[in-house]
Design a protein around this motif. Structure first.
Motif, PDB file in Angstrom:
ATOM      1  N   ALA A 155       0.827  -1.206   0.000  1.00 36.94           N
ATOM      2  CA  ALA A 155       0.000   0.000   0.000  1.00 36.94           C
ATOM      3  C   ALA A 155       0.864   1.259   0.000  1.00 36.94           C
ATOM      4  O   ALA A 155       0.564   2.231  -0.705  1.00 36.94           O
ATOM      5  N   GLU A 156       1.943   1.248   0.777  1.00 35.11           N
ATOM      6  CA  GLU A 156       2.825   2.412   0.831  1.00 35.11           C
ATOM      7  C   GLU A 156       3.476   2.676  -0.526  1.00 35.11           C
ATOM      8  O   GLU A 156       3.692   3.830  -0.905  1.00 35.11           O
ATOM      9  N   GLN A 157       3.791   1.619  -1.263  1.00 36.63           N
ATOM     10  CA  GLN A 157       4.417   1.800  -2.577  1.00 36.63           C
ATOM     11  C   GLN A 157       3.481   2.473  -3.565  1.00 36.63           C
ATOM     12  O   GLN A 157       3.931   3.084  -4.528  1.00 36.63           O
ATOM     13  N   PHE A 158       2.167   2.342  -3.329  1.00 37.56           N
ATOM     14  CA  PHE A 158       1.187   2.997  -4.195  1.00 37.56           C
ATOM     15  C   PHE A 158       0.602   4.247  -3.532  1.00 37.56           C
ATOM     16  O   PHE A 158      -0.463   4.728  -3.931  1.00 37.56           O
ATOM     17  N   ASP A 159       1.316   4.765  -2.510  1.00 38.47           N
ATOM     18  CA  ASP A 159       0.905   5.999  -1.821  1.00 38.47           C
ATOM     19  C   ASP A 159      -0.538   5.901  -1.322  1.00 38.47           C
ATOM     20  O   ASP A 159      -1.338   6.831  -1.485  1.00 38.47           O
ATOM     21  N   SER A 160      -0.862   4.781  -0.724  1.00 42.35           N
ATOM     22  CA  SER A 160      -2.229   4.549  -0.252  1.00 42.35           C
ATOM     23  C   SER A 160      -2.203   4.071   1.197  1.00 42.35           C
ATOM     24  O   SER A 160      -1.201   3.537   1.677  1.00 42.35           O
ATOM     25  N   GLU A 161      -3.310   4.284   1.860  1.00 42.88           N
ATOM     26  CA  GLU A 161      -3.481   3.717   3.192  1.00 42.88           C
ATOM     27  C   GLU A 161      -3.819   2.229   3.067  1.00 42.88           C
ATOM     28  O   GLU A 161      -4.345   1.780   2.044  1.00 42.88           O
ATOM     29  N   TYR A 162      -3.535   1.480   4.139  1.00 45.55           N
ATOM     30  CA  TYR A 162      -3.644   0.031   4.042  1.00 45.55           C
ATOM     31  C   TYR A 162      -5.085  -0.443   3.846  1.00 45.55           C
ATOM     32  O   TYR A 162      -5.353  -1.283   2.974  1.00 45.55           O
ATOM     33  N   TRP A 163      -6.025   0.079   4.618  1.00 46.18           N
ATOM     34  CA  TRP A 163      -7.361  -0.495   4.608  1.00 46.18           C
ATOM     35  C   TRP A 163      -8.123  -0.265   3.301  1.00 46.18           C
ATOM     36  O   TRP A 163      -8.743  -1.207   2.789  1.00 46.18           O
ATOM     37  N   PRO A 164      -8.108   0.909   2.708  1.00 46.94           N
ATOM     38  CA  PRO A 164      -8.750   1.017   1.386  1.00 46.94           C
ATOM     39  C   PRO A 164      -8.036   0.177   0.332  1.00 46.94           C
ATOM     40  O   PRO A 164      -8.692  -0.376  -0.566  1.00 46.94           O
ATOM     41  N   PHE A 165      -6.718   0.062   0.442  1.00 45.67           N
ATOM     42  CA  PHE A 165      -5.974  -0.802  -0.479  1.00 45.67           C
ATOM     43  C   PHE A 165      -6.409  -2.250  -0.293  1.00 45.67           C
ATOM     44  O   PHE A 165      -6.601  -2.982  -1.279  1.00 45.67           O
ATOM     45  N   PHE A 166      -6.594  -2.665   0.960  1.00 39.56           N
ATOM     46  CA  PHE A 166      -7.048  -4.027   1.252  1.00 39.56           C
ATOM     47  C   PHE A 166      -8.465  -4.237   0.717  1.00 39.56           C
ATOM     48  O   PHE A 166      -8.796  -5.319   0.218  1.00 39.56           O
ATOM     49  N   TRP A 167      -9.305  -3.218   0.823  1.00 41.21           N
ATOM     50  CA  TRP A 167     -10.692  -3.311   0.312  1.00 41.21           C
ATOM     51  C   TRP A 167     -10.676  -3.628  -1.177  1.00 41.21           C
ATOM     52  O   TRP A 167     -11.372  -4.535  -1.641  1.00 41.21           O
ATOM     53  N   TRP A 168      -9.887  -2.889  -1.929  1.00 38.87           N
ATOM     54  CA  TRP A 168      -9.819  -3.105  -3.370  1.00 38.87           C
ATOM     55  C   TRP A 168      -9.152  -4.424  -3.704  1.00 38.87           C
ATOM     56  O   TRP A 168      -9.503  -5.089  -4.697  1.00 38.87           O
ATOM     57  N   LEU A 169      -8.186  -4.844  -2.892  1.00 36.40           N
ATOM     58  CA  LEU A 169      -7.551  -6.147  -3.107  1.00 36.40           C
ATOM     59  C   LEU A 169      -8.608  -7.252  -3.047  1.00 36.40           C
ATOM     60  O   LEU A 169      -8.636  -8.149  -3.907  1.00 36.40           O
ATOM     61  N   CYS A 170      -9.481  -7.210  -2.059  1.00 37.36           N
ATOM     62  CA  CYS A 170     -10.518  -8.231  -1.912  1.00 37.36           C
ATOM     63  C   CYS A 170     -11.543  -8.155  -3.038  1.00 37.36           C
ATOM     64  O   CYS A 170     -11.980  -9.188  -3.567  1.00 37.36           O
ATOM     65  N   ILE A 171     -11.948  -6.932  -3.413  1.00 36.27           N
ATOM     66  CA  ILE A 171     -12.962  -6.794  -4.463  1.00 36.27           C
ATOM     67  C   ILE A 171     -12.418  -7.290  -5.797  1.00 36.27           C
ATOM     68  O   ILE A 171     -13.118  -8.002  -6.543  1.00 36.27           O
ATOM     69  N   TRP A 172     -11.190  -6.942  -6.140  1.00 38.17           N
ATOM     70  CA  TRP A 172     -10.592  -7.442  -7.377  1.00 38.17           C
ATOM     71  C   TRP A 172     -10.502  -8.972  -7.351  1.00 38.17           C
ATOM     72  O   TRP A 172     -10.770  -9.636  -8.370  1.00 38.17           O
ATOM     73  N   THR A 173     -10.128  -9.528  -6.206  1.00 37.91           N
ATOM     74  CA  THR A 173     -10.038 -10.985  -6.095  1.00 37.91           C
ATOM     75  C   THR A 173     -11.402 -11.630  -6.311  1.00 37.91           C
ATOM     76  O   THR A 173     -11.522 -12.654  -7.009  1.00 37.91           O
ATOM     77  N   ALA A 174     -12.445 -11.047  -5.727  1.00 36.60           N
ATOM     78  CA  ALA A 174     -13.798 -11.577  -5.899  1.00 36.60           C
ATOM     79  C   ALA A 174     -14.224 -11.523  -7.364  1.00 36.60           C
ATOM     80  O   ALA A 174     -14.812 -12.483  -7.889  1.00 36.60           O
ATOM     81  N   ILE A 175     -13.924 -10.423  -8.038  1.00 40.52           N
ATOM     82  CA  ILE A 175     -14.292 -10.290  -9.456  1.00 40.52           C
ATOM     83  C   ILE A 175     -13.598 -11.366 -10.295  1.00 40.52           C
ATOM     84  O   ILE A 175     -14.214 -11.966 -11.195  1.00 40.52           O
ATOM     85  N   LEU A 176     -12.339 -11.628 -10.015  1.00 38.70           N
ATOM     86  CA  LEU A 176     -11.611 -12.670 -10.743  1.00 38.70           C
ATOM     87  C   LEU A 176     -12.241 -14.046 -10.493  1.00 38.70           C
ATOM     88  O   LEU A 176     -12.298 -14.886 -11.409  1.00 38.70           O
ATOM     89  N   HIS A 177     -12.732 -14.271  -9.293  1.00 34.33           N
ATOM     90  CA  HIS A 177     -13.433 -15.529  -9.007  1.00 34.33           C
ATOM     91  C   HIS A 177     -14.716 -15.622  -9.824  1.00 34.33           C
ATOM     92  O   HIS A 177     -15.025 -16.693 -10.386  1.00 34.33           O
ATOM     93  N   PHE A 178     -15.464 -14.527  -9.891  1.00 34.71           N
ATOM     94  CA  PHE A 178     -16.718 -14.538 -10.656  1.00 34.71           C
ATOM     95  C   PHE A 178     -16.453 -14.847 -12.127  1.00 34.71           C
ATOM     96  O   PHE A 178     -17.140 -15.681 -12.731  1.00 34.71           O
ATOM     97  N   LEU A 179     -15.455 -14.194 -12.697  1.00 35.83           N
ATOM     98  CA  LEU A 179     -15.141 -14.394 -14.112  1.00 35.83           C
ATOM     99  C   LEU A 179     -14.697 -15.826 -14.382  1.00 35.83           C
ATOM    100  O   LEU A 179     -15.063 -16.421 -15.404  1.00 35.83           O
ATOM    101  N   THR A 180     -13.906 -16.375 -13.477  1.00 39.93           N
ATOM    102  CA  THR A 180     -13.423 -17.746 -13.661  1.00 39.93           C
ATOM    103  C   THR A 180     -14.569 -18.741 -13.624  1.00 39.93           C
ATOM    104  O   THR A 180     -14.638 -19.665 -14.450  1.00 39.93           O
TER     105      THR A 180
END
Length: 637
Positions: A155-180
Motif C-alpha cells: 500500500a505504501e508503494q502505491f501511496d495509499s493507506e492500508y485499509w482502502p488498499f485491502f478493500w480493493w484487493l478483496c474486491i478485485w479478487t472476488a471479481i476474478l473468481h466470478f469471471l473464472t
C-alpha cells in the motif's frame, strides 16, 4: 465415538478398520458391494474450457436446486453430525490461531486473532448456506497468511493507506473468481499434476518448519549483547519443543497397542487441542512461567481479553474504499489480488475435489463452478469489514467428510478393505462449526492463557507432518537408503534410480526458488505466480527432459485412489536391517534366574559336544595319516 464392546473386540481382532472420531463403523458380509458412485458426468474429468455459464448452470440444476431442501433435512445420525461439528471446529481453531499470530506480526496488528476467527465464522456460514457442496470447509490457510503478510507494505508503494488498499484487493479478487466461474476456467484445475501439488506441499511444509523455528529461536537474541532477561524466551522454546513432541507422538496414537480403539482414535484426532491444553497447564507451574518483578514472563497469545467486539486496531468496522487511496492504488491492488486469486484457485479447487473424492461414495453430485463463484461472494464481506479471506482447507475439509462417513469392511479377492457406504450429506455440520467460531471469540480470556511457544510448537508439527506425507521427502529419504531396502513402489521398481534422483532434484530446486522468494525477497507476495508457473514447466520443460514412460511413474496423474493408498502403505512399511530386539539396552527385567541357568547348561553342553567333536576329528585325521604312511611303505617294498 460410541461403539459397543462387541464392536471394540472385533476391531481389536482386526475385523474392522480404525475410524475417525466421528465416524460410524460397521461390519459387512464378505460379498456385500459398496454403494454406487456419484454420477460420472459430475465427477469425471471435464473436457472443455471457456463454457460461458455452462458449468454454473449445470451445478445449479443438478446439485443445488434439486438437493437444497434435503440438505437441511434431519440427518440419519444426529450424533454423527454433532460429533463432526466439534471435530471440525477443533481441527480448524488451533491452526487459525497460529496463522493469526503470523499475520499479527507481519501486518503490525491490523489482521490478528479477532479478525481471523471472525472471518472463519462469517465466510463459513455464508458458504454453508449458499454453496453447492457444503462439505467443503472454509478458513484461513498458511499460504494466505504468508501472502497477506508479505503484501502488507504494498500500500505504501502505491501511496495509499492500508485499509482502502485491502478493500480493493478483496474486491478485485472476488471479481476474478466470478469471471473464472462464469467462463468455466475452473476446469483448468484438472491439468494440475502431482508434479505441481508435491512441490507446493513441500514448499508449505518447509515454510511452516522455518517460520516456527524462527519464532521460537529469534526471541533468544543469540549472538547479541542484550541485557534483556532471556529466561522467558528459553522457557518458550522448551514449551514449543515439548508441544511438538507431544503432538507428534499423539499423531500416531492409532498405531498404539495401548488403550481401546476409541481412546486411540480420540488422541489422534484431537492431538493439537490436547497438546495445547497440556503445555498451557505446564506453563503455569511455579518457576515455569518465568514471571517476576523484572519480567512479564512467558509471552502468550496476543488478544484483547475479554474481547469488546471491536477491531484489533483503532478503526471502524466498515472500510471506506475511497478515502486515503488514489486511482494508482486502486489498480495497483489488482496485482496482489491476482496473486491471491491464483492461490485460491489451487487451494480451494483441490480441497473441493478431495472433499468430494469418489472413495466417499457421495450420493449427491459434485459442484465446482458454482462453489468457486460462492467463494468469490465470501471475499466481498472480508473486504468490507477488513477481514482476511479464506478458502477450502486441506486437510480439514476432507477430514470433515470422513468424519461424517459410515465405513464397513469388505473382503475382495481375499483382501479386506475399508469402504465408505454412507456420508451424512447435509449443511448443518459446516454451519455449526462456523458458528462455533463466534463462541471462540467470546472466550478470548481463555485463549489469552495459551503461550505462544505452544502454538509455534504445533506449527512445527504441521510443517513436519506436511513433509512426512510428501513424495519429494520420501524420494529424498530413499536416496539415503540401501537399494535393497527401498520399498517396492512403482517408482522404485520401474524407473532407473538416477532418473528418480534427477527428477527429485528438479522438484527441490523449484520448491527452493519459491521458498526463497516467499521468505526473503521484497516481492515475496508473488510466490503464487511461481506456483502457477509449475504447470507449464511440467508440460514443456519436464516433458522434454524425461521420457513419457518414466513420467507415468514420476508424475502419476492417472494414479487411482487405491493405487495411491497401496503406495503409501508400502512407503510406511519398515524394513529393518538388524535384529531390533538385539539392540535394546540391557535392563533389570532381563534377569530370569531359572531361565539363565538353563541357558548356562545348554551352553556348557554345546561346548562339550564341540570339544568331543574336535577330538574325534583330530584322531580321525591322525589315523588317516598313519594309514597313508603304512600304505606308502608297503608300496616301496
Amino acid at each position: 465415538m460410541t461403539t459397543s464392546d462387541n464392536d471394540v473386540d472385533k476391531v481389536e481382532n482386526g475385523e474392522a478398520a480404525a475410524a475417525s472420531p466421528v465416524a460410524n463403523d460397521d461390519i459387512e458380509d464378505k460379498n456385500t458391494e459398496p454403494s454406487s458412485q456419484q454420477d460420472s458426468n459430475n465427477n469425471g474429468k471435464p473436457e472443455k474450457f471457456f463454457q460461458l455459464f455452462t458449468g454454473i448452470r449445470t451445478d445449479l440444476t443438478t446439485r443445488l436446486l434439486p438437493y437444497y431442501k434435503s440438505d437441511w433435512s434431519r440427518p440419519k445420525s444426529i450424533f454423527t453430525v454433532i460429533n463432526a461439528i466439534v471435530f471440525a471446529f477443533v481441527v480448524q481453531l488451533i491452526p487459525a490461531l497460529i496463522f493469526a499470530e503470523l499475520m499479527d506480526r507481519e501486518t503490525k496488528g491490523n489482521l490478528a486473532a479477532a479478525e481471523t476467527l471472525l472471518s472463519a465464522g462469517i465466510i463459513g456460514i455464508i458458504y454453508a448456506i449458499i454453496s453447492g457442496q457444503p462439505l467443503t470447509l472454509l478458513g484461513i490457510t498458511g499460504p494466505v497468511a504468508i501472502l497477506l503478510g508479505t503484501s502488507y507494505g504494498l500500500a505504501e508503494q502505491f501511496d495509499s493507506e492500508y485499509w482502502p488498499f485491502f478493500w480493493w484487493l478483496c474486491i478485485w479478487t472476488a471479481i476474478l473468481h466470478f469471471l473464472t466461474a462464469i467462463t468455466g476456467l475452473v476446469n483448468f484445475v484438472w491439468h494440475i499434476s502431482p508434479f505441481t501439488t508435491q512441490i507446493f506441499e513441500f514448499f508449505i511444509g518447509c515454510s511452516f518448519v522455518f517460520e516456527s523455528i524462527r519464532d521460537l529461536v529469534e526471541p533468544l537474541h543469540l549472538g547479541k549483547n542484550s541485557e534483556e532477561d532471556r529466561g522467558p524466551a528459553y522457557a518458550s522454546l522448551v514449551i514449543g519443543m515439548l508441544a511438538f513432541a507431544i503432538c507428534w507422538r499423539l499423531h500416531f496414537a492409532e498405531t498404539w497397542t495401548l488403550f481401546s480403539r476409541q481412546v486411540r482414535t480420540f488422541l489422534t484426532s484431537y492431538n493439537m487441542a490436547i497438546t495445547v491444553i497440556i503445555v498451557t497447564g505446564l506453563s503455569y507451574l511455579p518457576g515455569a512461567d518465568q514471571k517476576d518483578s523484572n519480567s512479564h514472563g512467558i509471552e502468550r497469545v496476543h488478544v484483547r481479553a475479554p474481547w469488546d467486539w471491536q477491531p484489533s486496531v483503532d478503526r471502524p468496522w466498515l472500510i471506506d474504499p475511497t478515502e486515503g487511496i488514489s486511482t494508482k492504488g486502486i489498480f495497483g491492488a489488482l496485482f496482489p489480488a491476482f496473486m491471491l486469486y491464483l492461490l485460491f484457485f489451487i487451494d480451494h479447487n483441490i480441497s473441493s475435489i478431495l472433499t468430494q473424492a469418489p472413495k466417499y461414495n457421495l450420493k449427491k453430485p459434485a459442484s465446482y463452478h458454482w462453489d468457486f463463484f460462492c467463494l468469490g461472494l465470501t471475499i466481498v464481506p472480508c473486504g468490507l469489514l477488513g477481514l482476511p479471506p479464506g478458502s477450502g482447507l486441506i486437510p480439514q475439509a476432507p477430514l470433515h467428510t470422513r468424519a461424517l462417513a459410515t465405513r464397513k469392511i469388505l473382503e475382495r479377492h481375499g483382501v479386506k478393505q475399508e469402504v465408505t457406504v454412507h456420508v451424512e450429506e447435509q449443511r448443518w455440520s459446516a454451519l455449526g462449526q462456523a458458528s462455533l467460531m463466534f463462541v471462540a471469540l467470546s472466550l478470548f480470556t481463555v485463549i489469552s492463557w495459551i503461550p505462544k511457544g505452544a502454538l509455534f510448537g504445533v506449527f512445527l508439527y504441521l510443517g513436519v507432518g506436511a513433509l512426512h506425507g510428501n513424495e519429494i521427502w520420501h524420494h529424498i529419504t530413499l536416496s539415503f537408503m540401501y537399494a535393497k531396502k527401498r520399498p517396492p513402489v512403482p517408482i522404485v521398481a520401474n524407473v532407473k534410480w538416477s532418473t528418480v534422483q534427477l527428477y527429485t532434484l528438479v522438484q527441490v530446486c523449484c520448491a527452493a526458488a519459491i521458498f526463497g522468494v516467499a521468505q526473503f525477497a521484497s516481492v515475496g507476495y508473488i510466490f503464487p505466480a511461481l506456483v502457477a508457473a509449475l504447470v507449464p514447466i511440467r508440460s514443456y520443460f519436464v516433458a522434454w527432459c524425461f521420457s513419457e514412460n518414466d513420467l507415468q511413474y514420476l508424475d502419476p496423474i492417472g494414479e487411482t485412489e487405491d493405487e495411491a493408498h497401496d503406495e503409501k502403505t508400502k512407503y510406511l512399511e519398515r524394513r529393518p536391517s538388524v535384529d531390533e530386539a538385539e539392540h535394546q539396552l540391557p535392563t533389570m527385567s532381563d534377569f530370569h534366574a531359572e531361565g539363565i541357568k538353563k541357558d548356562f547348561a545348554t551352553s556348557e553342553a554345546r561346548s562339550r559336544d564341540e570339544t568331543t567333536g574336535n577330538d574325534s576329528i583330530e584322531m580321525s585325521a591322525e589315523s588317516t595319516l598313519i594309514r597313508r604312511h603304512q600304505a606308502a611303505s608297503a608300496a616301496g617294498e
